[in-house]
Scaffold this motif. Structure first.
Motif, PDB file in Angstrom:
ATOM      1  N   VAL A 251      -6.260 -80.304  40.510  1.00 14.88           N
ATOM      2  CA  VAL A 251      -5.265 -80.321  41.588  1.00 14.88           C
ATOM      3  C   VAL A 251      -5.783 -79.578  42.811  1.00 14.88           C
ATOM      4  N   MET A 252      -6.381 -78.406  42.599  1.00 13.29           N
ATOM      5  CA  MET A 252      -6.878 -77.620  43.724  1.00 13.29           C
ATOM      6  C   MET A 252      -8.021 -78.339  44.431  1.00 13.29           C
ATOM      7  N   GLN A 253      -8.931 -78.942  43.683  1.00 12.26           N
ATOM      8  CA  GLN A 253     -10.074 -79.605  44.315  1.00 12.26           C
ATOM      9  C   GLN A 253      -9.653 -80.866  45.053  1.00 12.26           C
ATOM     10  N   ILE A 254      -8.723 -81.620  44.484  1.00 14.24           N
ATOM     11  CA  ILE A 254      -8.225 -82.804  45.176  1.00 14.24           C
ATOM     12  C   ILE A 254      -7.510 -82.400  46.458  1.00 14.24           C
ATOM     13  N   LEU A 255      -6.685 -81.356  46.395  1.00 19.47           N
ATOM     14  CA  LEU A 255      -5.939 -80.907  47.562  1.00 19.47           C
ATOM     15  C   LEU A 255      -6.865 -80.455  48.684  1.00 19.47           C
ATOM     16  N   VAL A 256      -7.822 -79.599  48.349  1.00 23.42           N
ATOM     17  CA  VAL A 256      -8.721 -79.059  49.381  1.00 23.42           C
ATOM     18  C   VAL A 256      -9.671 -80.137  49.890  1.00 23.42           C
ATOM     19  N   ALA A 257     -10.201 -80.969  48.989  1.00 25.14           N
ATOM     20  CA  ALA A 257     -11.179 -81.982  49.406  1.00 25.14           C
ATOM     21  C   ALA A 257     -10.545 -83.036  50.307  1.00 25.14           C
ATOM     22  N   THR A 258      -9.360 -83.508  49.957  1.00 29.03           N
ATOM     23  CA  THR A 258      -8.730 -84.559  50.759  1.00 29.03           C
ATOM     24  C   THR A 258      -8.250 -84.028  52.109  1.00 29.03           C
ATOM     25  N   THR A 259      -7.625 -82.867  52.114  1.00 31.83           N
ATOM     26  CA  THR A 259      -7.159 -82.313  53.395  1.00 31.83           C
ATOM     27  C   THR A 259      -8.330 -81.900  54.275  1.00 31.83           C
ATOM     28  N   GLY A 260      -9.364 -81.293  53.667  1.00 34.93           N
ATOM     29  CA  GLY A 260     -10.530 -80.918  54.456  1.00 34.93           C
ATOM     30  C   GLY A 260     -11.264 -82.131  55.004  1.00 34.93           C
ATOM     31  N   GLY A 261     -11.453 -83.144  54.161  1.00 31.33           N
ATOM     32  CA  GLY A 261     -12.093 -84.362  54.642  1.00 31.33           C
ATOM     33  C   GLY A 261     -11.277 -85.066  55.692  1.00 31.33           C
TER      34      GLY A 261
ATOM     35  N   VAL B  28      -9.250 -83.654  57.912  1.00 29.98           N
ATOM     36  CA  VAL B  28      -9.391 -82.917  59.173  1.00 29.98           C
ATOM     37  C   VAL B  28     -10.737 -83.210  59.829  1.00 29.98           C
ATOM     38  N   LEU B  29     -11.810 -83.189  59.030  1.00 27.91           N
ATOM     39  CA  LEU B  29     -13.147 -83.361  59.595  1.00 27.91           C
ATOM     40  C   LEU B  29     -13.426 -84.797  60.022  1.00 27.91           C
ATOM     41  N   SER B  30     -12.822 -85.774  59.335  1.00 28.13           N
ATOM     42  CA  SER B  30     -13.157 -87.170  59.598  1.00 28.13           C
ATOM     43  C   SER B  30     -12.127 -87.884  60.461  1.00 28.13           C
ATOM     44  N   ILE B  31     -10.839 -87.691  60.192  1.00 29.59           N
ATOM     45  CA  ILE B  31      -9.798 -88.461  60.879  1.00 29.59           C
ATOM     46  C   ILE B  31      -9.243 -87.697  62.079  1.00 29.59           C
ATOM     47  N   LEU B  32      -8.789 -86.476  61.865  1.00 33.67           N
ATOM     48  CA  LEU B  32      -8.204 -85.712  62.967  1.00 33.67           C
ATOM     49  C   LEU B  32      -9.268 -85.260  63.968  1.00 33.67           C
ATOM     50  N   ARG B  33     -10.396 -84.783  63.464  1.00 35.35           N
ATOM     51  CA  ARG B  33     -11.542 -84.367  64.272  1.00 35.35           C
ATOM     52  C   ARG B  33     -11.139 -83.500  65.465  1.00 35.35           C
ATOM     53  N   PRO B  34     -10.750 -82.252  65.227  1.00 37.35           N
ATOM     54  CA  PRO B  34     -10.472 -81.344  66.350  1.00 37.35           C
ATOM     55  C   PRO B  34     -11.756 -80.998  67.092  1.00 37.35           C
TER      56      PRO B  34
ATOM     57  N   PHE C 136     -16.572 -90.625  52.818  1.00 41.26           N
ATOM     58  CA  PHE C 136     -15.782 -91.816  52.482  1.00 41.26           C
ATOM     59  C   PHE C 136     -14.768 -92.112  53.575  1.00 41.26           C
ATOM     60  N   PHE C 137     -14.104 -91.080  54.076  1.00 41.81           N
ATOM     61  CA  PHE C 137     -13.125 -91.274  55.142  1.00 41.81           C
ATOM     62  C   PHE C 137     -13.771 -91.816  56.419  1.00 41.81           C
ATOM     63  N   ASP C 138     -15.041 -91.475  56.658  1.00 46.23           N
ATOM     64  CA  ASP C 138     -15.727 -91.978  57.843  1.00 46.23           C
ATOM     65  C   ASP C 138     -15.829 -93.504  57.846  1.00 46.23           C
ATOM     66  N   ALA C 139     -15.833 -94.107  56.641  1.00 48.68           N
ATOM     67  CA  ALA C 139     -15.975 -95.559  56.541  1.00 48.68           C
ATOM     68  C   ALA C 139     -14.641 -96.290  56.635  1.00 48.68           C
ATOM     69  N   LEU C 140     -13.532 -95.571  56.685  1.00 51.27           N
ATOM     70  CA  LEU C 140     -12.232 -96.228  56.801  1.00 51.27           C
ATOM     71  C   LEU C 140     -12.060 -96.803  58.212  1.00 51.27           C
TER      72      LEU C 140
ATOM     73  N   MET D 113       0.238 -90.452  58.198  1.00 51.43           N
ATOM     74  CA  MET D 113      -0.989 -91.226  58.049  1.00 51.43           C
ATOM     75  C   MET D 113      -1.778 -90.779  56.822  1.00 51.43           C
ATOM     76  N   PHE D 114      -1.804 -89.462  56.595  1.00 48.60           N
ATOM     77  CA  PHE D 114      -2.548 -88.943  55.442  1.00 48.60           C
ATOM     78  C   PHE D 114      -1.927 -89.411  54.133  1.00 48.60           C
ATOM     79  N   TRP D 115      -0.607 -89.322  54.018  1.00 45.91           N
ATOM     80  CA  TRP D 115       0.068 -89.612  52.755  1.00 45.91           C
ATOM     81  C   TRP D 115       0.221 -91.119  52.507  1.00 45.91           C
ATOM     82  N   SER D 116       0.545 -91.866  53.550  1.00 53.02           N
ATOM     83  CA  SER D 116       0.881 -93.277  53.372  1.00 53.02           C
ATOM     84  C   SER D 116      -0.284 -94.224  53.608  1.00 53.02           C
ATOM     85  N   MET D 117      -1.356 -93.756  54.271  1.00 54.03           N
ATOM     86  CA  MET D 117      -2.443 -94.668  54.597  1.00 54.03           C
ATOM     87  C   MET D 117      -3.780 -94.211  54.016  1.00 54.03           C
ATOM     88  N   VAL D 118      -4.146 -92.957  54.260  1.00 52.99           N
ATOM     89  CA  VAL D 118      -5.468 -92.497  53.837  1.00 52.99           C
ATOM     90  C   VAL D 118      -5.566 -92.400  52.318  1.00 52.99           C
TER      91      VAL D 118
END
Length: 294
Positions: free
Chosen positions: A98-108, A110-116, A179-183, A201-206
């Motif tokens: 649970v912890m790895q899925i949570l951190v990996a998906t949210t971190g990925g 931010v870095l790939s889709i939101l890109r601050p 992986f998110f970069d290829a979406l 977008m994160f919950w319903s699409m990504v």
């Protein structure tokens, strides 16, 4: 001459029956050898788990010379308390997953889709942690768990001491980010135009489009947690909380060989079942190329 036709055996020779028969035999022997090397130890362990100790010592490769001893499994499960340690391992694996899925998906995300604006710097910092040997971080991490900031209460002898460090996995974050970069970006742009926020977008699409990579991360997370030895040994000194990876070496000297082998066989069930369940998703995502097309 076409370079694609070049090889050890010429195309003309491949048409000969004797050459085809030799190649078929060689491929069959190679396949049998690979299967034997891969499954041989596991099959031997499964056989030894229900074989009396004397048979295993005298004729380790014989197939049940004096019958099957199913009592080994019940003795390992009840008398050696493998059921308790198996449950502990399962709880640790689920929490780490649970912890790895949570951190990996949210971190990925931010870095790939939101890109601050600081995404490149943040990605570089995450990547740099892969070059630090884990043994160097062992003492600082232990002191952090012993005296955690903000909380002020030691996490030693709690499952949080294993779950929280498991989430800080830079490899999973970068794997999911790739992986998110290829979406397809057009989908996110259309959703943003329609008023969808970052969480929607994160919950319903990504996440629905990321099932393959989630399966890969899940397999890595559970197997790594299942086989982890040193860290649970340090932060879970209470034997009643320790997983199989820590307890099995401790009980080896006081347990009969056939019962101990039965305990080892039981401990391999979850990783095998997990890989069999996710094998197609895992193999299809091995290259992580072309996540979504169209």
């Amino acid at each position: 001459m076409d370079s694609t036709s070049r090889g050890i055996i010429a195309r003309a020779d491949r048409g000969r029956r004797s050459v085809r028969a030799s190649l078929f035999s060689l491929n069959g022997l190679l396949l049998i050898g690979l299967v034997g090397l891969g499954l041989g130890p596991m099959l031997w362990l499964a056989k030894s788990a229900i074989t009396p100790t004397q048979d295993t010592l005298r004729t380790p490769l014989a197939l049940f010379p004096n019958g099957v001893d199913w009592a080994n499994l019940s003795a390992a499960w009840n008398d050696v308390h493998i059921s308790l340690y198996f449950g502990n391992t399962l709880v640790l694996a689920i929490g780490a997953w649970v912890m790895q899925i949570l951190v990996a998906t949210t971190g990925g995300y931010v870095l790939s889709i939101l890109r601050p604006a600081y995404a490149r710097v943040l990605e570089g910092m995450v990547l740099s942690t892969l070059f630090i040997p884990s043994v160097v971080l062992l003492v600082p991490l232990y002191l952090t768990i012993l005296h955690p900031p903000v909380i002020g209460t030691s996490l030693i002898n709690t499952y949080w001491a294993v779950w929280l460090p498991a989430g800080a996995n830079a490899f999973n974050i970068l794997l999911v980010k790739r992986f998110f970069d290829a979406l397809p970006r057009e989908v996110f742009e259309a959703a943003s135009t329609d008023g969808a926020g970052p969480f929607r977008m994160f919950w319903s699409m990504v996440l629905p489009m990321s099932k393959p990579i989630l399966g890969v991360v899940s397999v890595f997370a559970v197997i790594n947690s299942w086989k982890d030895f040193l860290w649970p040994l340090l932060v879970l000194p209470d034997p009643a909380l320790q997983p199989l990876s820590v307890r099995l070496p401790s009980i080896q000297s006081t347990t009969e060989l056939d019962v101990f082998l039965a305990a080892l066989a039981i401990s391999t069930l979850i990783p095998v079942v997990l890989f069999l369940g996710f094998q197609r998703m895992f193999l299809n995502s091995a290259g992580l190329g072309g996540a979504v097309k169209g």
